[in-house]
Structure formats: structure tokens, C-alpha cells
Design an enzyme around this catalytic site. Structure first.
Site: not given
Ligand SMILES: [Zn+2]
Ligand SMILES: [Zn+2]
Length: 370
Positions: A241, A207, A261
Site C-alpha cells: 500500500h 488509509h 484493512d
Molecule cells: Zn477498508
Molecule cells: Zn478503503
């Protein structure tokens, strides 16, 4: 034989396409008049099934612990949203706890339920722990790495590591030799430390932008090192995010993989949940740690991520589709998924004009959507 109003082939999107499914596999694809009478005529856009390489849960359940009923719930929930291939991501736990989870998930991976295991911890930076329990974060010693590789029975696909931890470069070496993809993430590393990890064999970023220092013009940090490298870059795009402008910047690399995620609340109601050992509160689909308010994973699906990048970030549909199919498959070297090529698993999704999921097929069988 199925016909589609439009069909996403490895070469691009064609109108009036067809797919011949033989058992669990794609036998042939084409465009124009089908060679035989179709069993199904789908008016929408048929695309490869989605591939999620970073996901913790959904439908009220999570992969932590590796309980078969919980894993089945997570898989079923995301499958109904078009995700036909998932890697089971584990948050930081004790080594004993992780070894037990890995052993249980390995048996389910043998059965083809999940495509492998992703250890997101415990070899992270406590300064960038996010939703990982800081007291369980440790150094990647040779014995700990060997133990978790062995417990996973050949199904450990990816490990997220903070390269500044003592022993991290040796651990990367060992993991890559064991066939595991190493991703840099949850890290406070400098630009140089990140470059050293990439040179040691890391090929991905977990990420990107989240749980790492921001891009700074005098301290470029992990983000700059990852962006300029050949590494695959995970992005979580749920409107929380990453800002769409920053997403567009990363998108120029052509190596972005959308990941959810997602935690247990994906495909489930707002409320109180746990992520590993930590309490998470979900409001309006936004998951935050109860203690610190830090972002705690997401409640996205890859279908919602696809809609977000095409509608909010201006990403062309073929590029967005690659980021949920062929790119994540290539990132982890997953075979026979991510494209409708002859010989691939017959994993496909029919999308409506507004990219809602109409039908899902996994390994040649239609999936119930509710
Ligand atoms: Zn994660
Ligand atoms: Zn993470």
C-alpha cells in the site's frame, strides 16, 4: 500472576515485568521480583493486545452482512495473531444492505465480540472508489445518516467520508454529534475541502495516501491537510500500500495508527474471494480487484504489520507498538484497551524476539492459536 521477560507498560518497555490478572481485568503491573508465585512465566515480550480499527475480514470470512458465524471466524482468525479488539469495517452496499449489516453487527457488539462498526461507504468519491462498488456510492443525506446511526444501536464508531460530496459537512456535524468518529478518505477533495471537513469535526484519515490524490506541491490535497492537522492517520503497511519512505514521513506526526484493512484472505489461502459485491483475486497474499487490478484491501495482520514497520521502515519498537495499541484506541475513544494499565481488560500478547505471536490472552483467558 504472570511474569514476563519484558513487559510493555504505558511508561515504556521494562525487563522482568509482572502482571496480576483478576478475572477479565488487569489488577496491577510492576517490575522486579513478583509479589507472589506466578501462575505463568513467559520468557518473551508481553505487550497489550492489538487494536485494529479498520478490518473487513479474515480466515475466509468477512463482516459484510454481519452473519454471526462469519463474524466469529474473522474475530478468531485475527485473535490468533494478537488482535484482541476489532472494529467491523463494512464496504459500500445499498442503504438497505448496510442497515441490515449494522443491525446484526450491533447485536454482536453488545456481546463484546467486536468493538463497534466502521462504515467505509457509501459516502465516498466514485473517482476514488478503490474496491467499493461505484454504482452504490451516494450522497450523505440527513435521512441516510440517521438511518445508519439508528440501525447501529449506539455501536457506530467510525464513518469514512469524502468531504467534497454534497451534504458532507452537515453529515460530519450530525455524525460527530452522535458520537461517531469521522475519517476523511476515498476522496478526491482539495486541500481546502479537506480542511473544511477537519474544521467540521473530522478527526482521522482513512488509509492515508491510498484512495486519495497524491501529495502534489501545487495541489496539496487531502494528504497535506491531514498531515498538518491533529487528525489520527491510518496506515496500511503490508509492503504493497505505501512505500516505507512515505510511511516514515507520516510517522513523524506521532499520530499514526496501523490498520490491516484486511479482507477475507487474511489468515487464509490465495485464491478468489469477494469484497462486498466485487470479485477479488489474491496472489502471493496481494489482493487485487479482478476487474480493474486496483488494490483491494490487504491480507495483513497487525502482527505482520508490526514486524514490517520495525524491520523494513526502521520504526523503533515502542513507537510501532503504540501504533497497534494505544494510538488506535485513542483514535476511536475505545476504553480499557490498548494499554496494560490497572483496570484495563486483561488483553495481552507474548511476542518472541522476532515479534512472532507466542501466546494471546483476551479478557483474562488464553486463546487457542490454531
Ligand atoms: Zn477498508
Ligand atoms: Zn478503503
Amino acid at each position: 500472576m504472570l511474569t514476563a521477560g519484558a513487559l510493555a507498560l504505558p511508561t515504556g518497555i521494562v525487563v522482568n515485568g509482572w502482571v496480576v490478572v483478576d478475572g477479565e481485568r488487569v489488577l496491577a503491573t510492576g517490575t522486579g521480583p513478583p509479589p507472589e508465585r506466578p501462575s505463568w512465566s513467559l520468557p518473551g515480550l508481553v505487550v497489550p493486545g492489538f487494536v485494529d480499527v479498520h478490518v473487513h475480514g479474515g480466515g475466509g470470512a468477512s463482516f459484510d452482512g454481519g452473519r454471526p458465524e462469519s463474524v466469529a471466524t474473522v474475530v478468531r482468525t485475527h485473535l490468533a495473531h494478537g488482535t484482541t479488539t476489532m472494529v467491523a469495517s463494512l464496504v459500500t452496499d445499498s442503504l438497505d444492505g448496510l442497515a441490515a449489516s449494522c443491525a446484526s453487527l450491533a447485536a454482536l457488539a453488545d456481546d463484546g465480540l467486536v468493538a463497534g462498526i466502521h462504515l467505509e461507504g457509501p459516502w465516498l468519491s466514485p473517482a476514488r472508489a478503490g474496491a467499493h462498488e461505484p454504482s452504490l456510492i451516494v450522497d450523505p443525506t440527513a435521512s441516510a445518516v440517521s438511518r445508519l446511526v439508528e440501525a447501529s444501536g449506539g455501536h457506530l464508531r467510525m464513518v469514512t467520508i469524502a468531504p467534497e460530496r454534497p451534504g458532507a459537512l452537515a453529515a460530519i456535524d450530525r455524525l460527530v454529534a452522535a458520537g461517531v468518529v469521522v475519517a476523511v478518505g476515498h476522496t478526491d477533495a482539495t486541500y481546502d475541502e479537506t480542511r473544511a471537513a477537519l474544521q467540521a469535526g473530522a478527526t482521522a484519515g482513512t488509509h492515508l495516501f491510498n484512495a486519495m490524490p497524491p501529495l502534489h506541491h501545487r495541489q496539496p490535497g487531502p494528504a497535506a491537510a491531514l498531515l498538518e492537522s491533529a487528525a489520527y492517520l491510518e496506515l496500511v503497511v503490508d509492503g504493497v500500500h505505501v512505500h516505507p519512505a512515505v510511511l516514515a514521513l507520516a510517522w513523524r506526526t506521532g499520530r499514526t495508527a496501523l490498520v490491516t484493512d484486511a479482507m477475507a484472505a487474511a489468515g487464509a489461502a490465495d485464491g478468489e474471494y469477494t469484497l462486498g459485491s466485487l470479485s477479488v483475486v489474491v496472489r502471493d497474499g496481494e489482493a487485487r480487484l479482478a476487474s480493474t487490478g486496483a488494490i483491494a484491501a490487504s491480507t495483513a495482520t497487525l502482527a505482520s504489520s508490526l514486524r514490517f514497520v520495525t524491520s523494513m521502515a526502521g520504526v523503533p519498537l515502542p513507537d510501532a507498538l503504540a501504533a497497534v495499541t494505544s494510538t488506535p484506541a485513542a483514535m476511536l475513544g475505545l476504553e480499557a484497551v490498548g494499554s496494560l494499565a490497572p483496570g484495563a481488560w486483561a488483553d495481552l500478547v507474548e511476542l518472541s524476539d522476532d515479534l512472532e505471536v507466542n501466546r494471546v490472552m483476551r479478557r483474562g483467558a488464553w486463546v487457542p492459536l490454531s
